[in-house]
Design an enzyme around this catalytic site. Structure first.
Site, mmCIF file in Angstrom:
data_model
loop_
_atom_site.group_PDB
_atom_site.id
_atom_site.type_symbol
_atom_site.label_atom_id
_atom_site.label_comp_id
_atom_site.label_asym_id
_atom_site.label_seq_id
_atom_site.Cartn_x
_atom_site.Cartn_y
_atom_site.Cartn_z
ATOM 1 N N GLY A 244 0.825 -1.210 0.000
ATOM 2 C CA GLY A 244 0.000 0.000 0.000
ATOM 3 C C GLY A 244 0.852 1.250 0.000
ATOM 4 O O GLY A 244 2.057 1.206 0.239
ATOM 5 N N ARG A 245 0.196 2.355 -0.278
ATOM 6 C CA ARG A 245 0.875 3.635 -0.352
ATOM 7 C C ARG A 245 -0.012 4.706 0.213
ATOM 8 O O ARG A 245 -1.230 4.571 0.197
ATOM 9 C CB ARG A 245 1.097 4.000 -1.816
ATOM 10 N N GLY A 246 0.574 5.795 0.636
ATOM 11 C CA GLY A 246 -0.232 6.931 1.072
ATOM 12 C C GLY A 246 0.040 7.264 2.515
ATOM 13 O O GLY A 246 0.827 6.598 3.182
ATOM 14 N N GLY B 248 3.775 7.595 3.395
ATOM 15 C CA GLY B 248 4.770 6.544 3.257
ATOM 16 C C GLY B 248 4.269 5.363 2.450
ATOM 17 O O GLY B 248 3.132 5.329 1.979
ATOM 18 N N VAL C 127 3.828 1.126 2.346
ATOM 19 C CA VAL C 127 3.647 0.031 3.285
ATOM 20 C C VAL C 127 4.094 -1.287 2.646
ATOM 21 O O VAL C 127 3.761 -1.570 1.490
ATOM 22 C CB VAL C 127 2.166 -0.074 3.720
ATOM 23 N N LYS D 83 5.463 0.238 7.624
ATOM 24 C CA LYS D 83 5.270 1.498 6.918
ATOM 25 C C LYS D 83 6.525 2.348 7.018
ATOM 26 O O LYS D 83 6.981 2.674 8.107
ATOM 27 C CB LYS D 83 4.082 2.253 7.523
ATOM 28 N N ASP E 198 -7.576 12.123 8.614
ATOM 29 C CA ASP E 198 -7.553 11.536 7.283
ATOM 30 C C ASP E 198 -8.368 10.245 7.262
ATOM 31 O O ASP E 198 -7.892 9.200 6.856
ATOM 32 C CB ASP E 198 -6.108 11.292 6.844
#
Ligand SMILES: *[C@@H]1O[C@H](CO)[C@@H](O)[C@H](O)[C@H]1NC(C)=O
Ligand SMILES: *[C@@H]1O[C@H](CO)[C@@H](O)[C@H](O)[C@H]1NC(C)=O
Ligand SMILES: *[C@@H]1O[C@H](CO)[C@@H](O)[C@H](O)[C@H]1NC(C)=O
Ligand SMILES: *[C@@H]1O[C@H](CO)[C@@H](O)[C@H](O)[C@H]1NC(C)=O
Ligand SMILES: *[C@@H]1O[C@H](CO)[C@@H](O)[C@H](O)[C@H]1NC(C)=O
Ligand SMILES: *[C@@H]1O[C@H](CO)[C@@H](O)[C@H](O)[C@H]1NC(C)=O
Ligand SMILES: *[C@@H]1O[C@H](CO)[C@@H](O)[C@H](O)[C@H]1NC(C)=O
Ligand SMILES: *[C@@H]1O[C@H](CO)[C@@H](O)[C@H](O)[C@H]1NC(C)=O
Length: 805
Positions: free
Chosen positions: A525-527, A530, A532, A546, A638
């Site tokens: 994953g991203r965001g 950073g 992950v 992360k 967020d």
């Protein structure tokens, strides 16, 4: 006088060879285990039972306490906990002794229960010229028939239900169900199910103090409640497939409808709800229930108390501020004012209980009253305990109700607000802790560790407005308080102090991380600042690793945040196993979530509506914990489907919290949030309009996520971040809002079909969907003060998952 034949344990049976002469019974040839013949008896001492032909039901003396017995019918199979489920009792309000009690079929053909010779219970007078017998059928019906015609019943237990209906047991104008007093005391309780004179099945609470109907909702006319008053046959039946059908048009199917092999029962439970239970693996599971908001059942909490839910969605009762419990061991006694409420009206003021409604007992109703007028109406009425004042959208005006008794209080949502009348001294001492909201007790696994930047928060102590912290007159203006984190470098921080944070929360070396992640091989994953990666720790735990972008500087700030994160422990927040801060590396190690993010699941058809409701409640609980419980204020900033992760069982956990400050190093001290945070589509208007940022930004994002979950429509658009985009976001909200507004009280099936996400599988309860939509719409109010807090949200939607087991 009677002769008993013990047969296979526990089947014991009685048989009489002759109805006239009480003589020796004949032996096995004419053996009949489910029949009691004329002139014979069952004795309490002998533990004799009647058993239905295929063994499903047993009738006999059932012990319910020290030397106390009922003559009852129960399911022969004990439950897993060893208890039996009683479906009928002859003498529920008058138990008999364990000695010299008998149940007999008299010579005249009457059923008689005696205790030491005294008649305790008797079936209605039956005069039959032909011989009769009593038989327990496989349906659970105990029937008295003549020997000639066994399908004509002179008397049957099905006509006199207690709190339970079995499949194919008719419910008629002559029958009522009465709940038990409590789970251990089965005598007649406070709740009643019956056919009203208007031909509608109703549920009634009736005690010495009040009597009120709560189902169907008393303020609905019958057709709004989808019932009809036109058919006066007054009869209803639960069939063996699980369908209930009544002449008032009440009709439902259990969730396991169709399975005829299941044992079912419909019971008016101690808590006033009707539930259908199905027997699976010697355990009863709920397959339908009438009321999904347990607190809307009248009478539960006694006078002057408030019904809330605990963390397990169970109902609990609490006294509002200024009131105390009448009897600490029995909530049904309710609460009483601590101080005298009579006296001159100058001595009184009010506290505001947002979203609370007390049903009924309006001594006065004033339409279009102003707040002042309404308040005055209560002050000048010495019997007034509280008033309810709210703007009703549909009717476009204010309503004022003056209440002289406070019954059936619970958190109902907008537009209800109750103003409780109290002596001025009580109002002044009023803090947020109304009703001892003990839900706020902290998990013991949180290690007490002083947060190092605590001392540095010189800009005003944070007093966040909890539940009903708005004191009228005193803080009518506003009561939200700004809050900013001042994350200045703590001077005395040492690395070591963080190692002791909690067992299991560990500082990793960079080398360990590289090894665990197999050199950052598998990106998952991203965001959120950073990338992950998946990893495996030496102890075989699968983790998400992360790696934060390098822009984050300052080891001390990072460690401060880690100390916060390490203390966070909630089942709906992702668990952090540890971190790494070495050189320029800033890395977090989280638990790995098998099912990825909610975002990844919304499009597929993995989820059903039950999952959806549970996810909504779980996320709300997680956020409520971050905002208010135990910790100081942690804003997420967020909240979006990408940050809601699902474990193997699709339980939600919120990820990416506690980092919001890290990305704001170097900005002006007092405007830590001066840069816009969050993700387009889910961002509260405060960000765009540069208004103060409070926990309500997370509430807004949560509302958007829920709307997206329900509708399947994403609020994000690939447009530049500007006012246009805000309009798009508004469009989803106003589209839903319009639908709900058109619908008035409750959406129809067709309207829900139009709104809901077609990719989600399974059925849902209309009421659940309706409530969740309404809560979500409150969350996305433009005005942040109009949004509920996260813990209010939890309260309002808790019942959504209160069904089942
Ligand atoms: C089973 O019965 C015992 C004794 O009557 C009682 O204490 C216990 O609470 C019952 N268990 C359940 C689950 O109702
Ligand atoms: C006994 O009979 C009842 C009613 O016909 C039926 O529902 C039930 O399944 C039967 N039970 C067994 C064990 O055969
Ligand atoms: C037995 O009673 C039932 C119900 O009352 C009736 O329909 C039936 O005709 C009777 N049968 C006989 C043989 O009398
Ligand atoms: C059950 O409740 C009734 C009604 O309040 C009461 O009279 C009776 O004593 C109770 N029985 C037991 C065993 O507590
Ligand atoms: C009332 O309901 C019964 C059973 O559903 C039905 O047979 C009867 O025709 C109905 N009567 C009227 C007047 O609708
Ligand atoms: C409180 O309730 C319990 C249980 O119903 C009862 O035994 C007791 O007498 C009550 N106490 C008072 C002070 O009313
Ligand atoms: C109350 O005020 C509203 C809006 O001003 C108005 O439409 C309505 O007719 C008023 N109702 C009464 C009873 O005065
Ligand atoms: C409410 O809290 C106060 C102080 O925390 C405590 O003394 C009191 O016993 C509590 N009341 C109830 C009904 O739990």
């Amino acid at each position: 006088m009677h002769i008993l034949f013990k047969f296979l344990i526990p089947l014991i049976t009685l048989y009489y060879s002759s109805q006239v002469t009480p003589s020796i019974a004949s032996s096995s040839s004419s053996f009949s285990p489910s029949i009691l013949t004329q002139g014979s008896s069952i004795l309490v001492e002998n533990k004799d039972y009647l058993v239905s032909p295929n063994g499903t039901f047993t009738a006999g003396f059932h012990k319910i306490g020290q030397n106390a017995y009922y003559f009852a019918i129960w399911f022969s199979i004990p439950m897993l906990d060893g208890n039996y489920t009683l479906v009928w009792m002859a003498n529920r309000d008058e138990p008999v002794n364990g000695k010299r009690s008998t149940f007999s079929l008299s010579r005249e053909g009457n059923l008689v229960l005696t205790d030491a010779g005294n008649t305790i219970w008797k079936s209605t007078n039956i005069r039959s010229n032909s011989p009769v017998e009593l038989q327990l059928l496989d349906s659970g019906n105990l029937v008295l028939t003549t020997l000639e015609n066994k399908s004509s019943y002179l008397w049957q237990s099905f006509s006199f239900p207690t709190d339970t209906l079995l499949p194919n047991q008719p419910f008629t104008k002559d029958t009522v169900l009465i709940s038990s007093r409590s789970s251990t005391n089965l005598s007649s309780g406070f709740y009643k199910m019956y056919f009203e004179n208007d031909n509608v099945i109703k549920l009634l609470y009736s005690s010495n103090e009040i009597t009120s109907v709560y189902w169907p909702l008393p303020y609905l006319v019958s057709w709004e409640a989808e019932r009809t008053t036109y058919n006066n046959s007054k009869s209803a039946l639960l069939d063996s497939k699980g369908q209930f059908q009544s002449t008032d048009d009440l009709s439902f199917r259990t969730i396991d409808y169709g399975d005829q092999a299941l044992q079912r029962r419909l019971t008016l439970d101690v808590d006033g709800n009707i539930r259908v239970y199905s027997l699976k693996n010697r355990r009863w599971s709920v397959s339908w229930q009438a009321v999904s908001l347990p607190c809307s059942i009248h009478g539960v909490c006694g006078p002057n108390s408030l019904c809330t839910y605990n963390s397990k969605s169970e109902r609990r009762c609490a006294c509002p501020h200024g009131y105390k419990s009448k009897n600490n061991s029995d909530v049904s006694f309710g609460c009483e004012p601590i101080h005298d409420l009579s006296g001159h009206h100058e001595n009184f003021e009010f506290i505001k209980l947002p979203y609370v409604e007390f049903y009924g007992f309006d001594s006065d109703y004033i339409e279009n009253a102003t707040f002042k007028e309404c308040k005055k109406a209560c002050l000048t009425n010495s019997n007034c305990k509280a008033f309810q004042f709210a703007f009703y959208n549909e009717e476009n005006h204010f309503k004022c109700y003056v209440k002289t008794l406070l019954f059936n209080g619970y958190y109902k949502g907008t537009p209800f607000t109750t103003y409780l009348k109290l002596p001025k001294s009580d109002v002044l001492s009023y803090d947020q802790d109304v009703a001892n909201e003990s839900g706020l007790t902290c998990s013991s696994s949180i290690i007490e560790l002083k947060r190092t930047y605590e001392k540095k928060r010189e800009n005003g102590p944070l007093k966040f407005t909890l539940w009903f912290s708005i004191i009228l007159g005193v803080i009518e203006v506003t009561s939200f308080v700004f809050f900013y984190y001042v994350t200045k470098q703590p001077s005395t921080t040492t690395t070591q102090s963080y190692l002791a944070i909690a067992t299991g929360f560990k500082r990793f070396t960079y080398a360990e991380i590289v090894k665990a992640s197999n050199k950052f091989r598998e990106e998952i994953g991203r965001g959120g600042g950073g990338i992950v990666y998946k990893g495996i720790l030496p102890d075989k735990r699968v983790v998400a690793i992360k790696r934060l972008h390098e822009a984050i500087q300052g080891e001390a700030e990072f460690l401060t945040e880690m100390s916060t994160i390490g203390r966070i422990n909630h089942k709906n927040l992702i668990e952090t196993y540890g971190y790494c801060a070495e050189g320029k590396h800033r890395i977090l190690v989280y638990e790995y979530m098998e099912n990825g993010s909610l975002a990844g699941n919304l499009g597929g058809n993995q989820l059903d509506w039950q999952n959806m409701f549970e996810i909504a409640v779980g996320v709300a609980k997680g956020l409520a914990y971050l905002h208010e419980e135990c910790l100081e204020w942690v804003l997420h900033c967020d909240v979006k489907p990408q940050n809601i992760l699902l474990d193997a069982n699709y339980n939600p956990k919120v990820a990416d919290f506690g980092l919001s400050k890290l990305f704001h190093q170097g900005v002006a001290e007092n405007s830590i949030f001066s840069r816009i945070r969050g993700t387009r589509g889910y961002m509260a208007p405060e960000w765009v309009f540069n208004l103060p940022i409070t926990s309500k930004v997370d509430v807004y994002s949560f509302g958007m996520v829920v709307l997206e979950m329900i509708t399947g429509r994403s609020p994000t658009y690939d447009q530049p971040r500007d006012e246009n985009e805000r309009l798009e976001q508004k469009r989803l909200v106003s589209w839903v809002r319009e639908k709900v507004h058109e619908a008035g009280e409750s959406l129809t099936d067709a309207q829900i079909m139009e709104i809901r996400n077609p990719m989600i599988r399974g059925g849902y309860e209309k009421e659940h969907m309706n409530n969740l939509l309404i809560v979500a719409l409150q969350c996305v109010e433009e005005d942040k003060d109009a949004r509920p807090t996260m813990s209010e949200v939890v309260k309002m939607i808790m019942h959504l998952v209160a069904v089942d087991d």
